[in-house]
Motif scaffolding. Sequence first.
Motif, mmCIF file in Angstrom:
data_model
loop_
_atom_site.group_PDB
_atom_site.id
_atom_site.type_symbol
_atom_site.label_atom_id
_atom_site.label_comp_id
_atom_site.label_asym_id
_atom_site.label_seq_id
_atom_site.Cartn_x
_atom_site.Cartn_y
_atom_site.Cartn_z
ATOM 1 N N VAL A 16 51.380 -83.850 -41.184
ATOM 2 C CA VAL A 16 52.297 -84.404 -40.175
ATOM 3 C C VAL A 16 51.691 -84.262 -38.780
ATOM 4 O O VAL A 16 51.637 -85.220 -38.005
ATOM 5 N N ALA A 17 51.212 -83.065 -38.452
ATOM 6 C CA ALA A 17 50.627 -82.826 -37.134
ATOM 7 C C ALA A 17 49.397 -83.709 -36.915
ATOM 8 O O ALA A 17 49.200 -84.266 -35.824
ATOM 9 N N GLY A 18 48.590 -83.859 -37.959
ATOM 10 C CA GLY A 18 47.392 -84.686 -37.856
ATOM 11 C C GLY A 18 47.727 -86.148 -37.616
ATOM 12 O O GLY A 18 47.109 -86.812 -36.770
ATOM 13 N N ARG A 19 48.713 -86.646 -38.335
ATOM 14 C CA ARG A 19 49.122 -88.051 -38.153
ATOM 15 C C ARG A 19 49.662 -88.270 -36.741
ATOM 16 O O ARG A 19 49.344 -89.271 -36.092
ATOM 17 N N LEU A 20 50.448 -87.334 -36.253
ATOM 18 C CA LEU A 20 51.020 -87.472 -34.911
ATOM 19 C C LEU A 20 49.928 -87.468 -33.838
ATOM 20 O O LEU A 20 49.977 -88.253 -32.887
ATOM 21 N N LEU A 252 43.028 -85.529 -42.424
ATOM 22 C CA LEU A 252 44.443 -85.343 -42.097
ATOM 23 C C LEU A 252 44.866 -86.096 -40.837
ATOM 24 O O LEU A 252 46.054 -86.334 -40.642
ATOM 25 N N THR A 253 43.898 -86.460 -39.996
ATOM 26 C CA THR A 253 44.218 -87.107 -38.720
ATOM 27 C C THR A 253 44.112 -88.624 -38.871
ATOM 28 O O THR A 253 43.219 -89.265 -38.304
ATOM 29 N N VAL A 254 45.035 -89.171 -39.654
ATOM 30 C CA VAL A 254 45.015 -90.598 -39.990
ATOM 31 C C VAL A 254 46.350 -91.234 -39.618
ATOM 32 O O VAL A 254 47.412 -90.660 -39.855
ATOM 33 N N SER A 255 46.263 -92.415 -39.016
ATOM 34 C CA SER A 255 47.447 -93.203 -38.678
ATOM 35 C C SER A 255 47.100 -94.673 -38.869
ATOM 36 O O SER A 255 45.981 -95.007 -39.264
ATOM 37 N N SER A 256 48.037 -95.543 -38.552
ATOM 38 C CA SER A 256 47.810 -96.972 -38.808
ATOM 39 C C SER A 256 46.641 -97.531 -38.005
ATOM 40 O O SER A 256 45.985 -98.476 -38.430
ATOM 41 N N GLY A 257 46.348 -96.924 -36.841
ATOM 42 C CA GLY A 257 45.273 -97.443 -36.000
ATOM 43 C C GLY A 257 43.951 -96.722 -36.129
ATOM 44 O O GLY A 257 43.012 -96.997 -35.373
ATOM 45 N N THR A 258 43.857 -95.792 -37.080
ATOM 46 C CA THR A 258 42.615 -95.019 -37.240
ATOM 47 C C THR A 258 41.469 -95.913 -37.690
ATOM 48 O O THR A 258 41.594 -96.614 -38.702
ATOM 49 N N PRO A 259 40.340 -95.914 -36.966
ATOM 50 C CA PRO A 259 39.192 -96.708 -37.422
ATOM 51 C C PRO A 259 38.708 -96.230 -38.791
ATOM 52 O O PRO A 259 38.658 -95.029 -39.065
ATOM 53 N N ALA A 260 38.366 -97.190 -39.658
ATOM 54 C CA ALA A 260 37.982 -96.877 -41.026
ATOM 55 C C ALA A 260 36.563 -96.299 -41.082
ATOM 56 O O ALA A 260 35.761 -96.484 -40.168
ATOM 57 N N ASN A 261 36.284 -95.589 -42.159
ATOM 58 C CA ASN A 261 34.942 -95.068 -42.413
ATOM 59 C C ASN A 261 33.970 -96.234 -42.532
ATOM 60 O O ASN A 261 34.061 -97.019 -43.485
ATOM 61 N N PRO A 262 33.017 -96.387 -41.605
ATOM 62 C CA PRO A 262 32.106 -97.536 -41.653
ATOM 63 C C PRO A 262 31.179 -97.471 -42.834
ATOM 64 O O PRO A 262 30.630 -98.485 -43.272
ATOM 65 N N ARG A 263 30.987 -96.289 -43.382
ATOM 66 C CA ARG A 263 30.051 -96.115 -44.503
ATOM 67 C C ARG A 263 30.618 -96.696 -45.795
ATOM 68 O O ARG A 263 29.864 -97.095 -46.669
ATOM 69 N N LEU A 264 31.945 -96.762 -45.893
ATOM 70 C CA LEU A 264 32.548 -97.369 -47.094
ATOM 71 C C LEU A 264 32.219 -98.848 -47.161
ATOM 72 O O LEU A 264 31.962 -99.401 -48.220
#
Length: 269
Positions: A16-20, A252-264
């Motif tokens: 929760v804290a990470g998402r916020l 844990l620090t993920v939200s709707s605007g988090t940039p995706a892992n470019p390596r994937l």
Amino acid sequence: MNIVIKDVHDIEKMRVAGRLASEVLDFIGPHVVAGVTTEELDKLCHDFMVNVQDTIPAPLNYAPPGYSPYPKSICTSVNHQICHGVPGPKKLKNGDIINIDITVIKDGYHGDTSRMFIVGEGSLAARRLCEITFEAMWLGIEQVRPGATLGDVGAAIQKFAEGFGYSVVREFCGHGIGTKFHEEPQVLHYGRPGTGVKLIEGMIFTIEPMLNAGKREIKEMPDGWTIVTKDHSLSAQWEHTVLVTADGYEVLTVSSGTPANPRLKSQAA
């Protein structure tokens, strides 16, 4: 070394804290434009954290031993500032790069993350530094699994960064995190594979490499907080908070605007 292993309850609170924390970066992104001051960005983030999220800005008045209390709610490190840049009256201009570092406290637990933003177009060199630093962070994250070591994380970041001619800042590192802002272990962004603390399920720590376009030497500014490159070269940093799971890692620090892992994307191609 007293490393706190998190249980199911702790992990849920940290999610929760990470998402916020990440949502503060989603919120502030559109405001990072030419003409805005870092002080204005700080006020926007502070009001969003306190009034919208009902979180506490962890940096505000934070005072580790030997430091005066940090005077703002976020860190804003511009161009050759490496980390802990104190927001002030200077306006951002086209071509600037800025790291915005957010740590919130929710129900006693800390969420800690940072992103790079480019004001306007940005030079090719500035964009490249930000991209490589982002990829270096992810390369470090991908080493995380039970039985691996923190040396594996640091070595992967160092080898990748130095392969592009960048230097890795050594005086500042990632850290354990939970009910305290900074816990054990320290997470170096350089090192040798197979050395250092062995990772076990339930550890939570940040991975936050700082790469300089020039030499790695640093200088502290008179405010006692802001760290800059000694040679005035550009510096970039990205940060995520990471959980060691039974078979790998969870960011844990993920939200709707988090940039995706470019390596994937590159691995899928």
